[in-house]
Design a protein around this motif. Structure first.
Motif, PDB file in Angstrom:
ATOM      1  N   GLY A 187       0.785  -1.230   0.000  1.00 44.77           N
ATOM      2  CA  GLY A 187       0.000   0.000   0.000  1.00 44.77           C
ATOM      3  C   GLY A 187       0.812   1.274   0.000  1.00 44.77           C
ATOM      4  O   GLY A 187       0.266   2.351   0.262  1.00 44.77           O
ATOM      5  N   ASP A 188       2.117   1.177  -0.312  1.00 44.72           N
ATOM      6  CA  ASP A 188       2.963   2.358  -0.203  1.00 44.72           C
ATOM      7  C   ASP A 188       2.565   3.484  -1.146  1.00 44.72           C
ATOM      8  O   ASP A 188       2.495   4.652  -0.748  1.00 44.72           O
ATOM      9  N   ALA A 189       2.251   3.164  -2.397  1.00 48.57           N
ATOM     10  CA  ALA A 189       1.882   4.221  -3.344  1.00 48.57           C
ATOM     11  C   ALA A 189       0.597   4.928  -2.917  1.00 48.57           C
ATOM     12  O   ALA A 189       0.493   6.167  -2.993  1.00 48.57           O
ATOM     13  N   ASP A 190      -0.373   4.156  -2.455  1.00 47.86           N
ATOM     14  CA  ASP A 190      -1.618   4.760  -1.976  1.00 47.86           C
ATOM     15  C   ASP A 190      -1.355   5.683  -0.788  1.00 47.86           C
ATOM     16  O   ASP A 190      -1.952   6.771  -0.688  1.00 47.86           O
ATOM     17  N   ALA A 191      -0.461   5.256   0.097  1.00 48.37           N
ATOM     18  CA  ALA A 191      -0.140   6.080   1.264  1.00 48.37           C
ATOM     19  C   ALA A 191       0.564   7.366   0.858  1.00 48.37           C
ATOM     20  O   ALA A 191       0.310   8.436   1.427  1.00 48.37           O
ATOM     21  N   VAL A 192       1.451   7.279  -0.133  1.00 53.53           N
ATOM     22  CA  VAL A 192       2.137   8.479  -0.615  1.00 53.53           C
ATOM     23  C   VAL A 192       1.126   9.490  -1.128  1.00 53.53           C
ATOM     24  O   VAL A 192       1.167  10.674  -0.772  1.00 53.53           O
ATOM     25  N   PHE A 193       0.196   9.034  -1.957  1.00 49.62           N
ATOM     26  CA  PHE A 193      -0.734   9.987  -2.556  1.00 49.62           C
ATOM     27  C   PHE A 193      -1.800  10.462  -1.578  1.00 49.62           C
ATOM     28  O   PHE A 193      -2.315  11.585  -1.720  1.00 49.62           O
ATOM     29  N   ALA A 194      -2.123   9.666  -0.585  1.00 53.26           N
ATOM     30  CA  ALA A 194      -3.023  10.159   0.458  1.00 53.26           C
ATOM     31  C   ALA A 194      -2.361  11.315   1.198  1.00 53.26           C
ATOM     32  O   ALA A 194      -2.988  12.355   1.465  1.00 53.26           O
ATOM     33  N   ALA A 195      -1.068  11.158   1.514  1.00 53.59           N
ATOM     34  CA  ALA A 195      -0.337  12.223   2.202  1.00 53.59           C
ATOM     35  C   ALA A 195      -0.122  13.427   1.283  1.00 53.59           C
ATOM     36  O   ALA A 195      -0.203  14.583   1.719  1.00 53.59           O
ATOM     37  N   PHE A 196       0.155  13.157   0.015  1.00 56.64           N
ATOM     38  CA  PHE A 196       0.362  14.229  -0.959  1.00 56.64           C
ATOM     39  C   PHE A 196      -0.911  15.053  -1.131  1.00 56.64           C
ATOM     40  O   PHE A 196      -0.880  16.287  -1.090  1.00 56.64           O
ATOM     41  N   ASP A 197      -2.046  14.372  -1.306  1.00 53.68           N
ATOM     42  CA  ASP A 197      -3.311  15.079  -1.493  1.00 53.68           C
ATOM     43  C   ASP A 197      -3.652  15.924  -0.266  1.00 53.68           C
ATOM     44  O   ASP A 197      -4.097  17.070  -0.391  1.00 53.68           O
ATOM     45  N   ALA A 198      -3.421  15.346   0.922  1.00 55.28           N
ATOM     46  CA  ALA A 198      -3.710  16.083   2.155  1.00 55.28           C
ATOM     47  C   ALA A 198      -2.807  17.306   2.281  1.00 55.28           C
ATOM     48  O   ALA A 198      -3.257  18.396   2.662  1.00 55.28           O
ATOM     49  N   GLY A 199      -1.540  17.130   1.969  1.00 53.16           N
ATOM     50  CA  GLY A 199      -0.605  18.250   2.048  1.00 53.16           C
ATOM     51  C   GLY A 199      -0.927  19.338   1.051  1.00 53.16           C
ATOM     52  O   GLY A 199      -0.805  20.539   1.350  1.00 53.16           O
ATOM     53  N   LEU A 200      -1.359  18.945  -0.135  1.00 49.51           N
ATOM     54  CA  LEU A 200      -1.714  19.927  -1.160  1.00 49.51           C
ATOM     55  C   LEU A 200      -2.957  20.712  -0.762  1.00 49.51           C
ATOM     56  O   LEU A 200      -3.031  21.931  -0.936  1.00 49.51           O
ATOM     57  N   ARG A 201      -3.942  20.015  -0.205  1.00 50.97           N
ATOM     58  CA  ARG A 201      -5.145  20.708   0.278  1.00 50.97           C
ATOM     59  C   ARG A 201      -4.785  21.736   1.359  1.00 50.97           C
ATOM     60  O   ARG A 201      -5.279  22.869   1.352  1.00 50.97           O
ATOM     61  N   ALA A 202      -3.922  21.303   2.299  1.00 49.11           N
ATOM     62  CA  ALA A 202      -3.534  22.202   3.389  1.00 49.11           C
ATOM     63  C   ALA A 202      -2.776  23.409   2.850  1.00 49.11           C
ATOM     64  O   ALA A 202      -2.988  24.548   3.307  1.00 49.11           O
TER      65      ALA A 202
END
Length: 272
Positions: A72-87
Motif C-alpha cells: 500500500g505504499d503508493a496509496d499512502a504516498v498519494f493520500a499524504a500528498f493530497d492532504a498536504g496539497l489541500r492544506a
C-alpha cells in the motif's frame, strides 16, 4: 542553468527528498517556481528542514510522509500528498494551481521524480532473498505504482523522471541486486515513454555516478578511497547533488519537451 520561473504554476512530487540527491532536486524545482511535495519515509526532521529551507528561499513546499517498499505504499504516498496539497491551498486562501483538489485530484500534479532508493546488496555470494526483495520493492516496484497513482492526477504534458544509477550501465558486481533493481527502472522508463507519449508526458531516466551523499559515505572514509572514487570521473572529482538536480530541472521544464525514453548519464564521464 538558472531559470527561476521555468516551473511557475507546476506541482511536483519528489520521493526520498529529505536528504542527498532528493533534497537537492526538491530545492532546485522549488527555486524554479514549482510547488514541491517533499516525500520522506522516516526522518520527519530532515524533511521539515528541507521544507523550511525552501520556504526561507521564497519557494513553496510541503512534507509528504509514507514508507516505501511496504504494502500500500503508493496509496499512502498519494493520500499524504493530497492532504498536504489541500492544506497548502487552504493556507493560501485560494484553490491554487490546477484547481481545487477536493475529492477530485485530477490536475494536481505535473512532475513526479522517483528518487527514493536503497542500496547495499553486496556481491552474489552474499545476497540474501530479504535484501533482494527490499531492493526490488523500493527501487523498482514502488516507482511503478507511484506512476500508476500519479497518472490520474497528472496534467497532459507532465514529466516523470526516474533516478537510476551508473550501476545499471556499468559492472558493479559488489552491488548486484541494487544494479538489477535500477536496470528494471531503466526498462520501465522505456515502456512508459511510449505508452504516455499520446498525452505529451515525457518519461526519462537520470543515471548518476558517485555523488557525495550519505548512501555511499562508507566508500569515502579515507583520503585514498575518496581519491579512487574521484578518479572514476574525467573531472577527477566526486559529484555533488546539485550536479544531478540541475539535469532533473531541465527534464522537468518545457525545454525538454522533445526528450523522452532516454537515459541521461550524469556520472561526470565515469563510463568513458
Amino acid at each position: 542553468m538558472d531559470t527561476p520561473h521555468a516551473l511557475t504554476g507546476k506541482i511536483a512530487l519528489v520521493t526520498g527528498a529529505g536528504r542527498g540527491i532528493g533534497r537537492a532536486i526538491a530545492g532546485r524545482l522549488a527555486h524554479d517556481g514549482a510547488l514541491v511535495g517533499v516525500h520522506y519515509g522516516h526522518s520527519a526532521a530532515a524533511a521539515q528542514e528541507v521544507v523550511a529551507e525552501i520556504r526561507k528561499n521564497g519557494g513553496r513546499a510541503f512534507p509528504v510522509e509514507a514508507e516505501l517498499g511496504v504494502p500500500g505504499d503508493a496509496d499512502a504516498v498519494f493520500a499524504a500528498f493530497d492532504a498536504g496539497l489541500r492544506a497548502e491551498r487552504r493556507d493560501r486562501g485560494a484553490p491554487g494551481e490546477g484547481g481545487d483538489v477536493g475529492a477530485d485530484v485530477e490536475g494536481s500534479l505535473d512532475i513526479l521524480v522517483n528518487n527514493a532508493g536503497v542500496s547495499g546488496s553486496g556481491p552474489v555470494g552474499q545476497t540474501v532473498p530479504e535484501v533482494f526483495d527490499r531492493m526490488i520493492a523500493v527501487n523498482a516496484k514502488a516507482p511503478l505504482f507511484l506512476v500508476q497513482g500519479a497518472l490520474p492526477r497528472m496534467r497532459d504534458g507532465g514529466r516523470v523522471i526516474n533516478i537510476s544509477s551508473l550501476a545499471s550501465r556499468r559492472s558493479f558486481p559488489e552491488s548486484v541486486a541494487y544494479a538489477m533493481s535500477k536496470g528494471a527502472l531503466d526498462t520501465m522508463t522505456l515502456c512508459l515513454a511510449k505508452e504516455l507519449g499520446g498525452r505529451g508526458i515525457t518519461v526519462n531516466t537520470v543515471g548518476p555516478g558517485f555523488i557525495e551523499t550519505d548512501m555511499n559515505a562508507r566508500r569515502r572514509t579515507t583520503p585514498e578511497a575518496r581519491a579512487a572514487l574521484a578518479a572514476l570521473s574525467v573531472f577527477d572529482r566526486i559529484g555533488h547533488p546539485s550536479d544531478v538536480a540541475d539535469v532533473v530541472a531541465f527534464l522537468a521544464s518545457d525545454a525538454s519537451r522533445w526528450v523522452t525514453g532516454q537515459y541521461l548519464d550524469v556520472s561526470g564521464g565515469s563510463d568513458l
